[in-house]
Design a protein around this motif. Structure first.
Motif, PDB file in Angstrom:
ATOM      1  N   SER A   4      45.994  38.613  62.712  1.00  0.00           N
ATOM      2  CA  SER A   4      45.719  37.853  61.493  1.00  0.00           C
ATOM      3  C   SER A   4      45.451  38.583  60.466  1.00  0.00           C
ATOM      4  CB  SER A   4      44.667  36.605  61.756  1.00  0.00           C
ATOM      5  OG  SER A   4      45.247  35.708  62.566  1.00  0.00           O
ATOM      6  N   TYR A   5      44.486  39.471  60.529  1.00  0.00           N
ATOM      7  CA  TYR A   5      44.079  40.652  59.298  1.00  0.00           C
ATOM      8  C   TYR A   5      45.350  41.594  59.191  1.00  0.00           C
ATOM      9  CZ  TYR A   5      39.392  38.076  58.503  1.00  0.00           C
ATOM     10  OH  TYR A   5      38.416  37.687  58.374  1.00  0.00           O
ATOM     11  N   SER A   6      45.962  41.866  60.132  1.00  0.00           N
ATOM     12  CA  SER A   6      47.146  42.856  59.864  1.00  0.00           C
ATOM     13  C   SER A   6      48.026  42.049  59.148  1.00  0.00           C
ATOM     14  CB  SER A   6      47.626  43.192  61.235  1.00  0.00           C
ATOM     15  OG  SER A   6      46.677  44.147  61.752  1.00  0.00           O
ATOM     16  N   GLU A   7      48.456  40.873  59.456  1.00  0.00           N
ATOM     17  CA  GLU A   7      49.329  40.011  58.840  1.00  0.00           C
ATOM     18  C   GLU A   7      49.001  39.776  57.381  1.00  0.00           C
ATOM     19  OE1 GLU A   7      49.624  36.398  61.102  1.00  0.00           O
ATOM     20  OE2 GLU A   7      51.017  37.345  62.637  1.00  0.00           O
ATOM     21  N   TYR A   8      47.769  39.464  57.017  1.00  0.00           N
ATOM     22  CA  TYR A   8      47.243  39.469  55.634  1.00  0.00           C
ATOM     23  C   TYR A   8      47.316  40.624  54.893  1.00  0.00           C
ATOM     24  CZ  TYR A   8      43.651  37.889  52.345  1.00  0.00           C
ATOM     25  OH  TYR A   8      42.845  37.288  51.285  1.00  0.00           O
ATOM     26  N   LEU A   9      47.113  41.706  55.580  1.00  0.00           N
ATOM     27  CA  LEU A   9      47.069  43.009  54.915  1.00  0.00           C
ATOM     28  C   LEU A   9      48.761  43.121  54.265  1.00  0.00           C
ATOM     29  CD1 LEU A   9      46.014  45.970  54.139  1.00  0.00           C
ATOM     30  CD2 LEU A   9      46.535  46.697  56.283  1.00  0.00           C
ATOM     31  N   ALA A  10      49.375  42.928  55.366  1.00  0.00           N
ATOM     32  CA  ALA A  10      50.950  43.054  55.088  1.00  0.00           C
ATOM     33  C   ALA A  10      51.374  42.198  53.972  1.00  0.00           C
ATOM     34  CB  ALA A  10      51.832  42.868  56.398  1.00  0.00           C
ATOM     35  N   VAL A  34      49.368  41.249  51.484  1.00  0.00           N
ATOM     36  CA  VAL A  34      48.791  41.663  50.137  1.00  0.00           C
ATOM     37  C   VAL A  34      49.657  42.948  49.840  1.00  0.00           C
ATOM     38  CG1 VAL A  34      47.001  42.642  49.034  1.00  0.00           C
ATOM     39  CG2 VAL A  34      46.610  40.639  50.828  1.00  0.00           C
ATOM     40  N   GLU A  35      50.089  43.668  50.625  1.00  0.00           N
ATOM     41  CA  GLU A  35      50.480  44.953  50.307  1.00  0.00           C
ATOM     42  C   GLU A  35      52.207  44.572  49.768  1.00  0.00           C
ATOM     43  OE1 GLU A  35      48.478  48.341  53.305  1.00  0.00           O
ATOM     44  OE2 GLU A  35      50.335  47.323  53.893  1.00  0.00           O
ATOM     45  N   ALA A  36      52.439  43.639  50.317  1.00  0.00           N
ATOM     46  CA  ALA A  36      54.056  43.210  50.004  1.00  0.00           C
ATOM     47  C   ALA A  36      53.949  42.349  48.681  1.00  0.00           C
ATOM     48  CB  ALA A  36      54.718  42.338  50.831  1.00  0.00           C
ATOM     49  N   GLY A  37      53.009  42.160  48.059  1.00  0.00           N
ATOM     50  CA  GLY A  37      52.611  41.425  46.786  1.00  0.00           C
ATOM     51  C   GLY A  37      52.609  39.753  46.739  1.00  0.00           C
ATOM     52  N   HIS A  38      52.675  39.463  47.898  1.00  0.00           N
ATOM     53  CA  HIS A  38      52.653  38.061  47.955  1.00  0.00           C
ATOM     54  C   HIS A  38      51.148  37.280  47.682  1.00  0.00           C
ATOM     55  CE1 HIS A  38      56.490  38.106  49.675  1.00  0.00           C
ATOM     56  NE2 HIS A  38      56.212  38.993  50.765  1.00  0.00           N
ATOM     57  N   HIS A  39      50.194  38.295  47.759  1.00  0.00           N
ATOM     58  CA  HIS A  39      48.849  37.975  47.332  1.00  0.00           C
ATOM     59  C   HIS A  39      48.177  38.892  46.497  1.00  0.00           C
ATOM     60  CE1 HIS A  39      48.682  34.729  50.332  1.00  0.00           C
ATOM     61  NE2 HIS A  39      49.218  35.557  51.435  1.00  0.00           N
ATOM     62  N   GLU A  40      47.628  38.534  45.546  1.00  0.00           N
ATOM     63  CA  GLU A  40      47.135  39.336  44.476  1.00  0.00           C
ATOM     64  C   GLU A  40      45.928  40.428  45.244  1.00  0.00           C
ATOM     65  OE1 GLU A  40      44.616  39.813  40.146  1.00  0.00           O
ATOM     66  OE2 GLU A  40      44.983  37.537  41.195  1.00  0.00           O
ATOM     67  N   ALA A  48      30.965  43.322  49.202  1.00  0.00           N
ATOM     68  CA  ALA A  48      31.820  44.136  50.257  1.00  0.00           C
ATOM     69  C   ALA A  48      31.416  45.660  49.972  1.00  0.00           C
ATOM     70  CB  ALA A  48      33.291  43.633  50.071  1.00  0.00           C
ATOM     71  N   ILE A  49      31.512  45.923  48.845  1.00  0.00           N
ATOM     72  CA  ILE A  49      31.434  47.539  48.502  1.00  0.00           C
ATOM     73  C   ILE A  49      30.457  48.105  49.076  1.00  0.00           C
ATOM     74  CG2 ILE A  49      31.174  49.006  46.564  1.00  0.00           C
ATOM     75  CD1 ILE A  49      33.360  47.251  44.976  1.00  0.00           C
ATOM     76  N   GLU A  50      29.256  47.139  48.784  1.00  0.00           N
ATOM     77  CA  GLU A  50      27.793  47.649  49.166  1.00  0.00           C
ATOM     78  C   GLU A  50      27.867  47.752  50.782  1.00  0.00           C
ATOM     79  OE1 GLU A  50      25.228  45.368  47.220  1.00  0.00           O
ATOM     80  OE2 GLU A  50      25.641  46.013  45.404  1.00  0.00           O
ATOM     81  N   TYR A  51      28.478  46.748  51.417  1.00  0.00           N
ATOM     82  CA  TYR A  51      28.039  46.450  53.047  1.00  0.00           C
ATOM     83  C   TYR A  51      28.971  47.313  53.503  1.00  0.00           C
ATOM     84  CZ  TYR A  51      27.884  43.934  57.493  1.00  0.00           C
ATOM     85  OH  TYR A  51      27.833  43.792  58.909  1.00  0.00           O
ATOM     86  N   TRP A  52      30.101  47.728  53.356  1.00  0.00           N
ATOM     87  CA  TRP A  52      31.009  48.637  54.036  1.00  0.00           C
ATOM     88  C   TRP A  52      31.037  50.109  53.358  1.00  0.00           C
ATOM     89  CZ3 TRP A  52      32.873  43.449  54.190  1.00  0.00           C
ATOM     90  CH2 TRP A  52      32.986  42.601  55.259  1.00  0.00           C
ATOM     91  N   ASP A  65      35.929  51.321  43.309  1.00  0.00           N
ATOM     92  CA  ASP A  65      37.150  50.720  42.749  1.00  0.00           C
ATOM     93  C   ASP A  65      37.835  50.087  44.154  1.00  0.00           C
ATOM     94  OD1 ASP A  65      37.886  53.164  44.052  1.00  0.00           O
ATOM     95  OD2 ASP A  65      39.298  53.599  42.658  1.00  0.00           O
ATOM     96  N   ALA A  66      37.418  49.727  45.175  1.00  0.00           N
ATOM     97  CA  ALA A  66      38.006  49.059  46.355  1.00  0.00           C
ATOM     98  C   ALA A  66      38.537  47.725  45.730  1.00  0.00           C
ATOM     99  CB  ALA A  66      36.865  49.001  47.507  1.00  0.00           C
ATOM    100  N   ARG A  67      39.806  47.713  46.611  1.00  0.00           N
ATOM    101  CA  ARG A  67      40.451  46.327  46.300  1.00  0.00           C
ATOM    102  C   ARG A  67      40.538  45.359  47.747  1.00  0.00           C
ATOM    103  NH1 ARG A  67      41.548  46.295  40.964  1.00  0.00           N
ATOM    104  NH2 ARG A  67      43.021  44.843  41.543  1.00  0.00           N
ATOM    105  N   LEU A  68      41.194  44.355  47.623  1.00  0.00           N
ATOM    106  CA  LEU A  68      41.160  43.383  48.834  1.00  0.00           C
ATOM    107  C   LEU A  68      41.630  44.064  49.933  1.00  0.00           C
ATOM    108  CD1 LEU A  68      41.031  40.598  50.216  1.00  0.00           C
ATOM    109  CD2 LEU A  68      43.166  40.193  49.097  1.00  0.00           C
ATOM    110  N   THR A  69      42.834  44.978  49.989  1.00  0.00           N
ATOM    111  CA  THR A  69      43.326  45.840  51.010  1.00  0.00           C
ATOM    112  C   THR A  69      42.168  46.563  51.597  1.00  0.00           C
ATOM    113  OG1 THR A  69      44.129  47.395  49.603  1.00  0.00           O
ATOM    114  CG2 THR A  69      45.775  45.603  50.119  1.00  0.00           C
ATOM    115  N   ASP A  70      41.181  47.263  50.794  1.00  0.00           N
ATOM    116  CA  ASP A  70      40.416  47.856  51.496  1.00  0.00           C
ATOM    117  C   ASP A  70      39.473  47.155  52.405  1.00  0.00           C
ATOM    118  OD1 ASP A  70      40.894  50.486  50.238  1.00  0.00           O
ATOM    119  OD2 ASP A  70      40.418  49.586  48.416  1.00  0.00           O
ATOM    120  N   VAL A  71      38.957  45.765  51.728  1.00  0.00           N
ATOM    121  CA  VAL A  71      38.149  44.928  52.657  1.00  0.00           C
ATOM    122  C   VAL A  71      39.007  44.463  53.792  1.00  0.00           C
ATOM    123  CG1 VAL A  71      37.144  42.604  52.493  1.00  0.00           C
ATOM    124  CG2 VAL A  71      37.000  44.003  50.461  1.00  0.00           C
ATOM    125  N   ILE A  72      40.173  44.262  53.864  1.00  0.00           N
ATOM    126  CA  ILE A  72      40.681  43.636  55.050  1.00  0.00           C
ATOM    127  C   ILE A  72      40.715  44.784  56.156  1.00  0.00           C
ATOM    128  CG2 ILE A  72      43.068  42.732  55.900  1.00  0.00           C
ATOM    129  CD1 ILE A  72      43.751  41.635  53.254  1.00  0.00           C
TER     130      ILE A  72
END
Length: 207
Positions: free
Chosen positions: A144-150, A152-158, A166-170, A175-182
């Motif tokens: 599911s997270y691989s699909e979510y990442l794809a 986002v990378e395809a521009g279907h989600h911002e 998330a920046i602090e925890y991981w 300047d990390a983005r949603l893709t880095d979190v996923i």
């Protein structure tokens, strides 16, 4: 340096216990796909509230078992508590990314109440099967997270900025983005997958 976690690792079902665990997981996947479709952020919020349950249930029952037997837990309690905490951090992160609707909040209450009791009973009946269920859950989470990442990378989600939490925890870049979190969350899920399949294997070997 630790070895990178494989994302495509799966456990072929072996025996009735594994077959049940796999079928149960596929049933829940069907409901998730039907309800959320490609609303991955909202799917993550609801499913992470469920995903945080097994670690807490397993650690509690392993703790009680160790007390009854007056024996060492072999490190299982801490591992399972860490898993529960990690899944809770996933939830808190995605709550900041995809605000849950009122319906989803009610669904979370319902799903958690049902799943907690089902998983608690399953763990009492067969801890091996319970850990195998979690292993299969996490295999689906990686997908599911691989699909979510794809998406986002395809521009279907911002590809929004990563929440500060998330920046602090991981320990992500400022300047990390949603893709880095996923990517970070997906790696966590792959780790939980391997741990729970390993626990199930150990319990099977003792039987």
């Amino acid at each position: 340096m630790s070895e990178p976690v494989s994302l495509d690792r799966t456990h072929p079902p072996s025996g009735v216990s594994d077959q049940f665990a796999r079928a149960f997981t596929r049933l829940l996947r069907f409901f998730a796909d039907t309800f959320f479709a490609q609303r991955y952020g909202h799917r993550a919020i609801v499913l992470e509230t469920v995903a945080a349950v097994p670690g807490m249930v397993g650690s509690t029952l392993q703790h009680l078992k160790a007390l009854r037997n007056m024996s060492d837990d072999e490190g299982w309690i801490r591992v399972l508590l860490d898993e529960a905490e990690n899944e809770r951090m996933h939830l808190l992160t995605f709550v900041e990314i995809a605000k849950p609707t009122r319906l989803e909040r009610w669904l979370i209450i319902l799903a958690q109440g049902i799943f907690y009791n089902l998983f608690f009973m399953l763990y009492l009946i067969s801890a091996r099967t319970a850990h195998r269920v979690v292993g299969y859950f996490e295999e689906e989470a990686v997908i599911s997270y691989s699909e979510y990442l794809a998406q986002v990378e395809a521009g279907h989600h911002e590809n929004v900025p990563a929440p500060r939490r998330a920046i602090e925890y991981w320990n992500l870049s400022p300047d990390a983005r949603l893709t880095d979190v996923i990517i970070a969350v997906r790696a966590d899920e792959a780790g939980h997958r391997d741990v729970n399949h390993a626990f199930a294997d150990q319990l099977g070997a003792r039987a």
